[in-house]
Design a protein around this motif. Structure first.
Motif, short mmCIF file in Angstrom:
data_model
loop_
_atom_site.label_atom_id
_atom_site.label_comp_id
_atom_site.label_asym_id
_atom_site.label_seq_id
_atom_site.Cartn_x
_atom_site.Cartn_y
_atom_site.Cartn_z
N GLU A 6 0.95 -1.29 -0.17
CA GLU A 6 0.00 -0.08 -0.18
C GLU A 6 0.86 1.25 0.02
O GLU A 6 0.37 2.34 -0.66
CB GLU A 6 -1.09 0.07 1.20
CG GLU A 6 -2.09 -1.25 1.30
CD GLU A 6 -3.04 -0.81 1.93
OE1 GLU A 6 -3.19 0.26 2.45
OE2 GLU A 6 -4.04 -1.69 2.34
N GLY A 10 0.52 3.77 -2.81
CA GLY A 10 -0.41 4.92 -2.47
C GLY A 10 0.42 6.20 -1.85
O GLY A 10 0.02 6.97 -1.09
N GLU A 44 -10.33 -2.09 -9.02
CA GLU A 44 -10.35 -0.79 -9.01
C GLU A 44 -10.67 0.18 -8.13
O GLU A 44 -10.02 1.02 -7.48
CB GLU A 44 -11.24 -0.32 -10.48
CG GLU A 44 -10.48 -0.62 -11.89
CD GLU A 44 -11.23 -0.54 -13.02
OE1 GLU A 44 -12.22 0.22 -12.83
OE2 GLU A 44 -10.70 -0.74 -14.09
N ALA A 45 -11.65 -0.62 -7.40
CA ALA A 45 -12.09 0.36 -6.03
C ALA A 45 -11.15 0.27 -5.04
O ALA A 45 -10.84 1.05 -4.35
CB ALA A 45 -13.41 -0.38 -5.63
N GLU A 46 -10.36 -1.02 -4.87
CA GLU A 46 -9.19 -0.85 -4.00
C GLU A 46 -8.13 -0.21 -4.27
O GLU A 46 -7.42 0.45 -3.34
CB GLU A 46 -8.77 -2.61 -3.90
CG GLU A 46 -7.67 -2.75 -3.01
CD GLU A 46 -7.72 -2.42 -1.50
OE1 GLU A 46 -9.01 -2.28 -1.20
OE2 GLU A 46 -6.87 -2.35 -1.04
N ALA A 48 -8.18 2.81 -5.92
CA ALA A 48 -8.70 4.06 -5.64
C ALA A 48 -8.86 4.26 -4.16
O ALA A 48 -8.24 5.32 -3.75
CB ALA A 48 -10.49 4.24 -6.04
N ARG A 49 -9.15 3.43 -3.32
CA ARG A 49 -8.79 3.53 -1.81
C ARG A 49 -7.36 4.02 -1.37
O ARG A 49 -7.27 4.62 -0.81
CB ARG A 49 -9.49 2.33 -1.21
CG ARG A 49 -9.69 2.57 0.44
CD ARG A 49 -9.86 1.07 1.05
NE ARG A 49 -8.72 0.23 1.09
CZ ARG A 49 -7.75 0.29 1.71
NH1 ARG A 49 -7.52 1.26 2.52
NH2 ARG A 49 -6.61 -0.72 1.55
N GLN A 50 -6.74 3.06 -2.01
CA GLN A 50 -5.22 3.04 -1.78
C GLN A 50 -4.54 4.46 -2.13
O GLN A 50 -3.80 5.00 -1.47
CB GLN A 50 -4.49 1.79 -2.15
CG GLN A 50 -4.68 0.64 -1.62
CD GLN A 50 -3.81 -0.48 -2.35
OE1 GLN A 50 -2.89 -0.18 -2.68
NE2 GLN A 50 -4.26 -1.88 -2.27
N GLY A 52 -6.46 7.23 -2.88
CA GLY A 52 -7.22 8.25 -2.29
C GLY A 52 -7.83 9.19 -3.30
O GLY A 52 -7.91 10.33 -3.29
N SER A 54 -10.70 9.07 -6.84
CA SER A 54 -12.16 8.61 -7.05
C SER A 54 -11.99 7.34 -7.98
O SER A 54 -10.99 6.90 -8.78
CB SER A 54 -13.13 9.55 -7.95
OG SER A 54 -12.50 9.89 -9.10
N TYR A 55 -12.95 6.45 -7.99
CA TYR A 55 -13.22 5.13 -8.80
C TYR A 55 -12.84 5.46 -10.33
O TYR A 55 -12.35 4.93 -11.23
CB TYR A 55 -14.49 4.58 -8.68
CG TYR A 55 -14.56 3.45 -9.75
CD1 TYR A 55 -15.31 3.58 -10.74
CD2 TYR A 55 -14.13 2.06 -9.20
CE1 TYR A 55 -15.63 2.36 -11.55
CE2 TYR A 55 -14.66 1.05 -9.81
CZ TYR A 55 -15.27 1.27 -11.31
OH TYR A 55 -15.39 0.05 -12.07
#
Length: 253
Positions: A6, A10, A44-46, A48-50, A52, A54-55
Motif C-alpha cells: 500500500e 499510495g 479498481e475500487a481497492e 482508488a482507496r489506496q 485516495g 475516485s473510482y
C-alpha cells in the motif's frame, strides 16, 4: 494486502492530473518488474482507496494502460499485466531500460553517477546533435549496479545550450535522467534511435566494471541518439553492458 504494497502504490500524489499520476504510478511498477507478467492488479475500487482518488480516476488510468498494451482485462480474472512493451513508452517513461537476465526477467538496478563535467563536442557528436564542432556539451558517466555488481556503463553527452544549468557534482544529478530533463529543463524525450553492436572491453571499461584478469570480455554496445518532440537531437548515449548474465530485449509491436 501488505503495508509495504500500500505504501508503494499510495504515496502522495502531486499537482498534475490525477489520472495521469495514477497511470504513471502503476506503469512504473510494471516497468520496474515489481508487477511482472501475469500479475493480477487489485480491483479498481481497492486501488482508488489506496491512492485516495475516485473510482473514475482509476478507471481512466486503466483505460490508458490498456490502450498502451501494458494490461489486459480478463473476464473472471480481472486486470492482468501483459508483459509487453508499451505502445507509447517514450511519451511517459522516464526509467527507460531494457537490460534483462538470461531468463527474460527485467533487471532492477541502482544508477550510480561516477563523473560529470563540461567539455566540447567531437565532430561525430556535433553531427549527431546538430551542433558545430567544439560546441559546449555536458558529459555524464554512470554505472548500473545489479545485486552489488556493475553490469552496464552509461556515457552521455548533452548540449549545454539546451540546458538551464548543468550540475557541478555527480551527487547533484538525480538517477532518472529523462525525468530530470523534463522537470528541470522542460525537455521531453520523444524518440530514440539505436545502433547495437558488440566490442571488447577496453581498460576504462574494465576499471569501471571491476573486471579482473587479462582475458578479453565481450560487451554489448548500444549507441543511441535521443530526440525531443520536435525531432531535435537532445542527447547522445553509449551503453556498454556485460553479456555473461544479461541480455538486451527490444520488443517490436
Amino acid at each position: 494486502m501488505s503495508d509495504t504494497y500500500e505504501k508503494a502504490v499510495g504515496a502522495a500524489l502531486t499537482a498534475t492530473p490525477l489520472h495521469e499520476q495514477v497511470t504513471t504510478r502503476i506503469a512504473a511498477r510494471i516497468a520496474d518488474g515489481q508487477w511482472p507478467e501475469g500479475f493480477v492488479l487489485p480491483p479498481e475500487a481497492e486501488l482508488a482507496r489506496q491512492l485516495g482518488v475516485s473510482y473514475g480516476t482509476v478507471r481512466r488510468a486503466m483505460q490508458a494502460l490498456t490502450q498502451d498494451g501494458l494490461v489486459i482485462r480478463r473476464r473472471r480474472t480481472g486486470t492482468v499485466v501483459t508483459g509487453r512493451a508499451p505502445r507509447h513508452s517514450l511519451d511517459r517513461w522516464y526509467k527507460y531500460y531494457r537490460l534483462h537476465s538470461k531468463d527474460g526477467q527485467l533487471v532492477n538496478t541502482e544508477t550510480r553517477n561516477i563523473d560529470l563535467y563540461e567539455d566540447t563536442a567531437t565532430l561525430k557528436e556535433a553531427q549527431q546533435l546538430r551542433l558545430t564542432e567544439g560546441a559546449p556539451i555536458g558529459r555524464i558517466t554512470r554505472l548500473r549496479i545489479s545485486d552489488g555488481r556493475p553490469v552496464m556503463i552509461d556515457r552521455i553527452a548533452l548540449p549545454i545550450g539546451r540546458l538551464s544549468s548543468f550540475p557541478q557534482k555527480p551527487e547533484d544529478l538525480p538517477p532518472l535522467l529523462y525525468k530530470w530533463l523534463l522537470d528541470e529543463h522542460g525537455l521531453r524525450l520523444g524518440a530514440l534511435r539505436e545502433e547495437v553492436t558488440a566490442r571488447i572491453a577496453n581498460d576504462a571499461d574494465r576499471r569501471l566494471l571491476n573486471l579482473d584478469g587479462a582475458a578479453p570480455v565481450a560487451l554489448l554496445q548500444i549507441d543511441e541518439v535521443g530526440y525531443d518532440l520536435q525531432n531535435e537531437p537532445l542527447l547522445v548515449m553509449q551503453h556498454s553492458a556485460l553479456t555473461d548474465e544479461h541480455c538486451y530485449i527490444n520488443e517490436v509491436r
